[in-house]
Design a protein around this motif. Structure first.
Motif, PDB file in Angstrom:
ATOM      1  N   HIS A  29       0.869  -1.175   0.000  1.00  0.00           N
ATOM      2  CA  HIS A  29       0.000   0.000   0.000  1.00  0.00           C
ATOM      3  C   HIS A  29       0.906   1.224   0.000  1.00  0.00           C
ATOM      4  O   HIS A  29       1.671   1.439   0.942  1.00  0.00           O
ATOM      5  CB  HIS A  29      -0.901   0.011   1.243  1.00  0.00           C
ATOM      6  N   SER A  31       1.736   5.278  -0.075  1.00  0.00           N
ATOM      7  CA  SER A  31       1.194   6.561   0.366  1.00  0.00           C
ATOM      8  C   SER A  31       2.231   7.644   0.127  1.00  0.00           C
ATOM      9  O   SER A  31       3.329   7.603   0.707  1.00  0.00           O
ATOM     10  CB  SER A  31       0.805   6.507   1.850  1.00  0.00           C
ATOM     11  N   LYS A  71      -5.309  -0.849   6.326  1.00  0.00           N
ATOM     12  CA  LYS A  71      -5.502   0.176   5.303  1.00  0.00           C
ATOM     13  C   LYS A  71      -6.329   1.350   5.804  1.00  0.00           C
ATOM     14  O   LYS A  71      -6.234   2.465   5.284  1.00  0.00           O
ATOM     15  CB  LYS A  71      -6.155  -0.438   4.065  1.00  0.00           C
ATOM     16  N   HIS A  77      -1.609   5.652   6.500  1.00  0.00           N
ATOM     17  CA  HIS A  77      -1.987   6.740   5.588  1.00  0.00           C
ATOM     18  C   HIS A  77      -2.108   8.011   6.436  1.00  0.00           C
ATOM     19  O   HIS A  77      -3.214   8.412   6.819  1.00  0.00           O
ATOM     20  CB  HIS A  77      -3.327   6.387   4.928  1.00  0.00           C
ATOM     21  N   SER A  81      -7.714  11.353   3.811  1.00  0.00           N
ATOM     22  CA  SER A  81      -8.209  10.997   2.489  1.00  0.00           C
ATOM     23  C   SER A  81      -9.253  12.021   2.056  1.00  0.00           C
ATOM     24  O   SER A  81     -10.102  12.432   2.854  1.00  0.00           O
ATOM     25  CB  SER A  81      -8.837   9.604   2.496  1.00  0.00           C
ATOM     26  N   GLU A 229     -11.009   2.180  -2.090  1.00  0.00           N
ATOM     27  CA  GLU A 229     -10.513   3.075  -1.048  1.00  0.00           C
ATOM     28  C   GLU A 229     -11.440   4.271  -0.816  1.00  0.00           C
ATOM     29  O   GLU A 229     -11.089   5.193  -0.082  1.00  0.00           O
ATOM     30  CB  GLU A 229      -9.109   3.559  -1.415  1.00  0.00           C
ATOM     31  N   HIS A 262      -7.706   7.871   8.524  1.00  0.00           N
ATOM     32  CA  HIS A 262      -7.601   8.963   7.557  1.00  0.00           C
ATOM     33  C   HIS A 262      -8.909   9.163   6.804  1.00  0.00           C
ATOM     34  O   HIS A 262      -9.036  10.104   6.023  1.00  0.00           O
ATOM     35  CB  HIS A 262      -6.499   8.654   6.547  1.00  0.00           C
TER      36      HIS A 262
END
Length: 336
Positions: A29, A31, A71, A77, A81, A229, A262
């Protein structure tokens, strides 16, 4: 496990590192943040020696993630987001209001309410076509016809639409829906969550009536792990011993979730209270606590509503509330 890369790391070396990790069976993953670039390892990392990774020239540091949700974790992260839905952004300082009736009752009703909430400043239209009800004798929505009416209202107003799904079997009907809502009663319908993880469509995931925040995040993880996501979390009140309100709004859930994840976090003050007069104070409290948005029930004739009329605002009440919401969002944006 999180691998923190050095700033200005050699990209050829980074690519070789990624190939090595994939060869060892890990999913990655990635970022890319303003402060640092991260590689999250998904899989059993117990066999990896941290010293081996730290010895690689492009790696700044290595950290293990303790949370069971990987995740969804802010560790994986660090930056918020931001979801872009039809040109409307939510998360990362972008605030949105979703409004409309609990249940779609007719083409005229949903279109009229859609125009009203748009004129007041809402950027998304909500409306239930499939309605989960405690009683099998209660109105449970117009189903396919309700979706048709909702999409008619979308075409008439240009508002992206949000509506609830009850079963993965209904997914073909939701192709033109902008945001699929998973209701509180389906938060742990894991087979449904797996199917939603295969989409690239925003999912609004409501907290269950008696679920912890970690359980909410684990449900979000099912969707994220599938590759989707685009998840928005919703605090909609939980069941407690208090009987003065329909549910109890867990206002502390907002800052706690902001620390843990996030993902954008919105609040449903309508279901949290079940009382029309409480929607305004709970909405303003949610803004003060750091919510990324609100989902509010609005009906053109609440007294005759087929579902949740007692908690629905009239268009006039919603218009007055939106003015206060706009001022409050601006105030707390400047304060931060």
């Amino acid at each position: 496990m999180i691998i923190i890369l050095k700033q200005n790391a050699n990209q050829d070396q980074v690519e070789r590192l990624k190939e090595t990790l994939i060869h060892r069976g890990f999913k990655l993953h990635l970022s890319q943040g303003t402060e640092a670039s991260l590689i999250g390892l998904i899989g059993d990392t117990s066999s990896i020696q941290e010293d081996w990774l730290r010895a690689i020239d492009v790696i700044e540091d290595v950290k293990r993630i303790r949370e069971p949700y990987k995740k969804a974790s802010r560790s994986m992260h660090p930056e918020d987001s931001i979801l872009d839905i039809g040109g409307r952004k939510i998360g990362g300082g972008n605030f949105q209001v979703i409004a409309g009736p609990c249940s779609i009752e007719s083409r005229e009703q949903i279109t009229e309410v859609a125009q009203d909430v748009k004129n007041s400043g809402a950027h998304f239209l909500r409306g239930g076509a499939f309605k989960p009800r405690t009683s099998p004798y209660a109105f449970q929505g117009l189903h396919e016809q309700g979706l048709e009416f909702l999409l008619n209202a979308k075409q008439a107003t240009g508002l992206p639409v949000v509506t609830e799904i009850m079963s993965a079997e209904h997914l073909p009907l939701f192709e033109d829906v902008d945001v699929i809502q998973v209701g509180a009663r389906n938060m742990q319908n894991f087979e449904l969550l797996k199917e939603l993880g295969k989409l690239q469509k925003p999912i609004l995931l409501k907290r269950g009536l008696a679920n912890t925040l970690d359980e909410l995040l684990m449900s979000a993880e099912y969707i994220l792990a599938g590759g989707n996501e685009n998840v928005i979390l919703c605090e909609r009140g939980i069941r407690t011993f208090e009987t003065s309100t329909r549910n109890t709004l867990d206002i502390s859930a907002i800052p706690v979730l902001k620390q843990k994840t996030h993902l954008p976090v919105i609040v449903d003050p309508s279901h949290a209270s079940g009382i029309r007069s409480l929607v305004e104070p709970l909405s303003l409290a949610a803004i003060a606590a750091g919510a990324d948005g609100l989902i509010i029930e609005v009906h053109n004739n609440p007294e005759k509503a087929l579902c949740d009329g007692a908690q629905s605002l009239t268009p006039e009440m919603f218009d007055a509330l939106m003015k206060k919401i706009d001022r409050s969002v601006e105030f707390f944006r400047e304060l931060s």
